[in-house]
Design an enzyme around this catalytic site. Structure first.
Site, mmCIF file in Angstrom:
data_model
loop_
_atom_site.group_PDB
_atom_site.id
_atom_site.type_symbol
_atom_site.label_atom_id
_atom_site.label_comp_id
_atom_site.label_asym_id
_atom_site.label_seq_id
_atom_site.Cartn_x
_atom_site.Cartn_y
_atom_site.Cartn_z
ATOM 1 C CE1 TYR A 171 -39.973 38.022 54.117
ATOM 2 C CE2 TYR A 171 -41.197 38.319 55.794
ATOM 3 C CZ TYR A 171 -41.050 38.188 54.635
ATOM 4 O OH TYR A 171 -41.591 39.838 53.277
ATOM 5 C CB ALA B 240 -48.955 39.617 59.453
ATOM 6 C CE LYS B 241 -42.412 43.369 54.410
ATOM 7 N NZ LYS B 241 -41.621 42.455 53.421
ATOM 8 C CB ALA B 242 -44.964 37.930 61.126
#
Length: 298
Positions: free
Chosen positions: A164, A158-160
């Site tokens: 980051y 997922a681009k959660a």
């Protein structure tokens, strides 16, 4: 001249279904996303007034939300339309678009069963800052001490937003040392990715890239693989150990922000940006600007 901060700009942000003045598009300090990282997002670019891979980004946002147990209250198509609306409202042709969905402030604690899922879309001008000949010099990367986590310890597909945090730590440390970015290994000690971009290496005319089994299989990554194959390059997706970088000739990064960026140095390893880097840069820019639709991309 100092650029305005991102909370103090003119323009409009699409916020939960309507365009709101930029400065009024805020959230409460007790929003769940602020305390627990419960947000997913997308970064996109508009070239000559057209968003590159618009639908793919919209679909990935919805999927990322599902992975984080967040049901985004709009369809991918509705959000795609909202992106176009937001670009028009801000009169942007060449720009960057940020979609984000996050848990609100209805509950405070680890559990967030009744929190509202908010959605916003912002965009701002982002022209190309570097000439091809300048980019071909290559950037310098540090080797990060932080590792990308195993897929059974974090939602790595997922681009959660929360994923980051270690990217920020890695990039800050690299910048303090004079590097542009950092390369991260994964939990097995294999080459993974940069802090916000995928990585490719070239040796004997073949292109090698890590298998995205614990980090995002980027939309730009897939596009460049398609462009490389259309050129006749063999693309090998495999596990790459850091010591293998000693034998690679060229290296480049791919991502929405990075586009195709050659690399001259990663820690102790050096590369000489050459014909493959140049070809991939040119083919990618021709594709995103609609100048070469004949080159196929996956």
């Amino acid at each position: 001249m100092t650029a305005p901060t991102f909370d103090n700009r003119d323009g409009y942000i699409w916020y939960n279904g309507e365009l709101k003045p930029w400065r009024e598009s805020t959230l409460h300090v007790l929003s769940h996303a602020v305390h627990y990282g419960s947000a997913v997002f997308e970064g996109e670019r508009s070239y000559n007034g057209k968003v590159f891979k618009l639908a793919e980004h919209g679909e990935r946002l919805i999927k990322s939300g599902e992975i984080l147990d967040m049901k985004i209250p709009y369809s991918a198509a509705e959000l795609d339309d909202a992106v176009i609306e937001t670009l028009a409202a801000n009169d942007i042709t060449d720009g960057y678009i940020r979609r984000i969905a996050w848990r609100g402030s209805e509950m405070m604690g680890v559990s967030a069963q009744t929190t509202r899922i908010n959605v916003a879309i912002a965009c701002w001008e982002w022209p190309s800052y570097f000439k091809p000949e300048e980019r071909l010099k290559g950037i310098r990367l540090d080797l990060s001490k932080w590792a990308r986590p195993a897929p059974n310890t974090a939602p790595t597909n997922a681009k959660a937003a929360g994923l980051y945090m270690i990217c920020t730590l890695s990039k800050h440390e690299a910048e303090r040392k004079g590097y542009a970015d950092a390369l991260m290994l994964d939990y097995r000690g294999q080459v993974a990715e940069a802090t916000g971009a995928n990585v490719f290496f070239i040796k004997d005319g073949q292109i090698h890239t890590p298998k995205p089994d614990c980090f995002l299989d980027g939309i730009t990554r897939r596009t460049v693989i398609g462009l490389a194959k259309a050129r006749g390059y063999e693309v090998i997706e495999r596990a790459i150990m850091p010591e293998e970088m000693e034998g690679f000739e060229e290296c480049f990064l791919t991502g929405t922000a990075a586009e195709v960026t050659p690399v001259a140095e990663i820690g102790q390893y050096t590369f000489t940006p050459g014909q493959v880097c140049k070809t991939m840069m040119e083919d990618y820019m021709a594709l995103v600007r609609g100048e070469n639709t004949a080159v196929a991309a996956e």
